[in-house]
Design a protein around this motif. Structure first.
Motif, mmCIF file in Angstrom:
data_model
loop_
_atom_site.group_PDB
_atom_site.id
_atom_site.type_symbol
_atom_site.label_atom_id
_atom_site.label_comp_id
_atom_site.label_asym_id
_atom_site.label_seq_id
_atom_site.Cartn_x
_atom_site.Cartn_y
_atom_site.Cartn_z
ATOM 1 N N MET A 27 -2.064 14.399 -8.155
ATOM 2 C CA MET A 27 -2.462 15.799 -8.081
ATOM 3 C C MET A 27 -1.213 16.678 -8.055
ATOM 4 N N ALA A 28 -1.279 17.811 -8.715
ATOM 5 C CA ALA A 28 -0.173 18.759 -8.630
ATOM 6 C C ALA A 28 -0.071 19.281 -7.205
ATOM 7 N N PRO A 29 1.132 19.646 -6.715
ATOM 8 C CA PRO A 29 1.293 20.081 -5.334
ATOM 9 C C PRO A 29 0.352 21.207 -4.935
ATOM 10 N N GLU A 30 0.185 22.198 -5.815
ATOM 11 C CA GLU A 30 -0.693 23.312 -5.436
ATOM 12 C C GLU A 30 -2.143 22.878 -5.322
ATOM 13 N N GLU A 31 -2.538 21.884 -6.150
ATOM 14 C CA GLU A 31 -3.904 21.364 -6.057
ATOM 15 C C GLU A 31 -4.100 20.607 -4.748
ATOM 16 N N VAL A 32 -3.056 19.869 -4.337
ATOM 17 C CA VAL A 32 -3.133 19.110 -3.100
ATOM 18 C C VAL A 32 -3.302 20.049 -1.914
ATOM 19 N N GLU A 33 -2.538 21.167 -1.920
ATOM 20 C CA GLU A 33 -2.599 22.107 -0.818
ATOM 21 C C GLU A 33 -3.988 22.704 -0.666
ATOM 22 N N ARG A 34 -4.647 22.943 -1.807
ATOM 23 C CA ARG A 34 -5.943 23.603 -1.763
ATOM 24 C C ARG A 34 -7.082 22.645 -1.502
ATOM 25 N N SER A 35 -6.842 21.325 -1.722
ATOM 26 C CA SER A 35 -7.948 20.376 -1.701
ATOM 27 C C SER A 35 -7.951 19.521 -0.442
ATOM 28 N N PRO A 36 -9.105 19.417 0.231
ATOM 29 C CA PRO A 36 -9.198 18.490 1.365
ATOM 30 C C PRO A 36 -9.204 17.038 0.927
ATOM 31 N N ALA A 37 -9.199 16.806 -0.402
ATOM 32 C CA ALA A 37 -9.194 15.427 -0.896
ATOM 33 C C ALA A 37 -7.865 14.728 -0.642
ATOM 34 N N THR A 38 -6.829 15.495 -0.218
ATOM 35 C CA THR A 38 -5.523 14.873 0.070
ATOM 36 C C THR A 38 -5.666 13.710 1.033
ATOM 37 N N HIS A 39 -6.284 14.000 2.197
ATOM 38 C CA HIS A 39 -6.438 12.955 3.201
ATOM 39 C C HIS A 39 -7.291 11.808 2.668
ATOM 40 N N ALA A 40 -8.346 12.158 1.957
ATOM 41 C CA ALA A 40 -9.250 11.114 1.457
ATOM 42 C C ALA A 40 -8.554 10.204 0.470
ATOM 43 N N ALA A 41 -7.743 10.781 -0.423
ATOM 44 C CA ALA A 41 -7.045 9.954 -1.417
ATOM 45 C C ALA A 41 -6.094 8.975 -0.742
ATOM 46 N N LEU A 42 -5.320 9.514 0.232
ATOM 47 C CA LEU A 42 -4.401 8.638 0.945
ATOM 48 C C LEU A 42 -5.145 7.581 1.756
ATOM 49 N N ALA A 43 -6.203 8.004 2.440
ATOM 50 C CA ALA A 43 -6.957 7.060 3.270
ATOM 51 C C ALA A 43 -7.593 5.973 2.425
ATOM 52 N N ASP A 44 -8.166 6.362 1.276
ATOM 53 C CA ASP A 44 -8.778 5.361 0.397
ATOM 54 C C ASP A 44 -7.754 4.337 -0.054
ATOM 55 N N SER A 45 -6.551 4.808 -0.410
ATOM 56 C CA SER A 45 -5.520 3.907 -0.896
ATOM 57 C C SER A 45 -5.077 2.936 0.196
ATOM 58 N N ALA A 97 0.829 -1.204 0.000
ATOM 59 C CA ALA A 97 0.000 0.000 0.000
ATOM 60 C C ALA A 97 0.863 1.253 0.000
ATOM 61 N N ALA A 98 1.976 1.183 0.748
ATOM 62 C CA ALA A 98 2.846 2.344 0.793
ATOM 63 C C ALA A 98 3.363 2.705 -0.581
ATOM 64 N N LEU A 99 3.721 1.665 -1.347
ATOM 65 C CA LEU A 99 4.201 1.926 -2.700
ATOM 66 C C LEU A 99 3.110 2.544 -3.555
ATOM 67 N N VAL A 100 1.882 2.051 -3.378
ATOM 68 C CA VAL A 100 0.766 2.621 -4.131
ATOM 69 C C VAL A 100 0.548 4.075 -3.756
ATOM 70 N N VAL A 101 0.561 4.343 -2.435
ATOM 71 C CA VAL A 101 0.327 5.703 -1.966
ATOM 72 C C VAL A 101 1.412 6.642 -2.447
ATOM 73 N N VAL A 102 2.687 6.236 -2.251
ATOM 74 C CA VAL A 102 3.805 7.111 -2.598
ATOM 75 C C VAL A 102 3.886 7.323 -4.095
ATOM 76 N N ALA A 103 3.686 6.217 -4.851
ATOM 77 C CA ALA A 103 3.854 6.329 -6.297
ATOM 78 C C ALA A 103 2.655 6.950 -6.978
ATOM 79 N N GLY A 104 1.461 6.682 -6.463
ATOM 80 C CA GLY A 104 0.299 7.130 -7.212
ATOM 81 C C GLY A 104 -0.756 7.862 -6.446
ATOM 82 N N GLY A 105 -0.698 7.825 -5.077
ATOM 83 C CA GLY A 105 -1.785 8.423 -4.309
ATOM 84 C C GLY A 105 -1.790 9.921 -4.380
ATOM 85 N N ALA A 106 -0.732 10.566 -3.868
ATOM 86 C CA ALA A 106 -0.689 12.014 -3.864
ATOM 87 C C ALA A 106 -0.130 12.566 -5.160
#
Length: 320
Positions: A255-273, A243-252
Motif C-alpha cells: 500500500m502507498a504510505p498515504e493509503e496506509v495512513e487512511r486505512s484501518p487495514a494496516t493492522h489487519a494486513a500485518l496481523a494476517d501476515s 514472517a518478519a521478512l514477509v511483513v517488511v518486504a510485502g505486508g505494508a
C-alpha cells in the motif's frame, strides 16, 4: 551399487561360479547361515537373478525338517507384501534341498550399520516401519518369523530412498501363543539399537510402550514420521524471522504510505501476515501489528529490520 566379490567357501562339495544345479547357474557365494549356504544364481529358464539357498546337513536329511521347510516355504511364498523377500521356487535338485528367492542387491542392515554407523531418527523409523509392514503380513497369514534382527533385513537403494525387506524365515513357524508379540518386541529392540540419537519424548514413549501388533507398530511409526514437529523456541524464532521478512518486504509495502495512513487495514494486513507465516495466534499477531504501527508509523514499516519485528512480537508473547 556394485557389490564386491565374495570368495567361494573352501568346502570342496560346494558349487562354484559357473556350476549348474538344475536350471540355476551359480554366480557367486553370498554367505552362510545356520541352516544353509546362499548363492547368487541365474535362473536360466526365466533369465533372472535369484538368491539360491542350499540347505546343509544334517537339516536336509531330517524328514521332520524337510516337511517343515516345504510348509514354511509355501507360506512365505503366499505372502503379499513389498517388504518381504519373495519366494520363487523350492524343492530338491541333485539331492540338495533348495529355496530360490528374490535377490536384494545392497546387502543387509547389519552390514550397513557396520559400514556407516547408526541411523538418524527419520531414516530408522522409515526402515523399521517397512519391516513392520512385512511382519504384519506374515502374522496375518499365520506365520511367525522368530528371528527378527538387522542381518535379516535386506536393503535395496533407489537414489535417496531405501526399501527394506524382511528375509530368512528359516526358523519361522505357525503363529501361536505369544509368538507374534515376540516378533514385535524384537522389532522394537531393533529400532532402539539402530537409532543414532536419543528419541523425542513421543518416540521414547513408543519404545517403552509399543503397540502389541506389527500392524499397530507400523501405523504408529508412520504417524510419528508424519507428525508436525512440536514448536520449540528455536523453531518459533525462525518462523518469526521468516514472517518478519514477509511483513517488511510485502505486508505494508503493498500500500502507498498515504493509503496506509487512511486505512484501518494496516493492522489487519500485518496481523494476517504474522498469523499466517509465523504461526502466531490471532491475539498475539494483532498485538504485534499494533505495536509496530504505534512505534514506527505506517510510512516506515517497509524499512524496519527483521529484529525490530521480532522484538515487537516477543514483547506481545511475553506479555501474554
Amino acid at each position: 551399487m556394485t557389490v564386491p566379490p565374495v570368495p567361494v567357501p573352501a568346502d570342496p562339495g560346494a558349487p562354484g561360479p559357473g556350476d549348474r544345479l538344475g536350471p540355476y547357474r551359480i554366480v557367486r557365494w553370498l554367505g552362510r547361515g545356520g541352516m544353509g549356504t546362499v548363492y547368487e544364481a541365474i535362473d536360466t529358464t526365466l533369465g533372472r537373478s535369484v538368491a539360491l539357498k542350499l540347505i546343509v546337513d544334517p537339516y536336509a536329511a531330517d524328514p521332520a525338517f524337510r516337511s517343515g521347510f516345504v510348509r514354511e516355504a509355501k507360506a512365505q511364498a503366499s505372502l503379499d507384501s513389498p517388504h518381504v523377500v519373495q519366494v520363487f521356487a523350492h524343492g530338491e535338485i541333485d539331492g540338495r534341498l533348495y529355496l530360490a528367492s528374490q535377490l536384494v542387491p545392497d546387502g543387509d542392515l547389519a552390514a550397513a550399520l557396520r559400514r556407516h554407523g547408526r541411523l538418524p531418527a527419520g531414516e530408522a523409523l522409515e526402515l523399521v516401519a517397512q519391516v513392520a509392514d512385512g511382519l504384519a503380513e506374515a502374522h496375518r497369514a499365520g506365520l511367525v518369523h522368530r528371528d527378527v534382527k538387522a542381518s535379516n533385513v535386506l536393503l535395496r537403494r533407489r537414489g535417496t530412498h531405501t526399501v527394506a525387506y524382511l528375509a530368512d524365515f528359516g526358523i519361522a513357524g505357525p503363529a501361536g501363543g505369544d509368538s507374534p508379540a515376540d516378533d514385535v518386541r524384537a522389532l522394537v529392540r531393533l529400532l532402539r539399537d539402530i537409532l543414532s540419537e536419543a528419541p523425542e519424548p513421543e518416540l521414547a514413549r513408543l519404545l517403552a510402550e509399543p503397540p502389541a501388533t506389527a500392524a499397530g507398530l507400523r501405523d504408529a511409526l508412520r504417524a510419528a514420521l508424519h507428525a508436525e514437529p512440536a514448536p520449540t523456541p528455536r523453531r518459533r524464532r525462525a518462523a518469526l524471522a521468516a514472517a518478519a521478512l514477509v511483513v517488511v518486504a510485502g505486508g505494508a509495502a503493498v500500500m502507498a504510505p498515504e493509503e496506509v495512513e487512511r486505512s484501518p487495514a494496516t493492522h489487519a494486513a500485518l496481523a494476517d501476515s504474522l498469523e499466517r507465516d509465523a504461526g502466531l495466534d490471532r491475539s498475539t499477531a494483532r498485538c504485534t501489528a499494533r505495536a509496530l504501527v504505534r512505534a514506527h508509523g505506517p510510512r516506515h514499516l517497509e524499512d524496519l529490520p527483521a529484529d525490530v519485528v521480532l522484538t515487537a512480537a516477543a514483547g506481545c508473547l511475553w506479555a501474554t
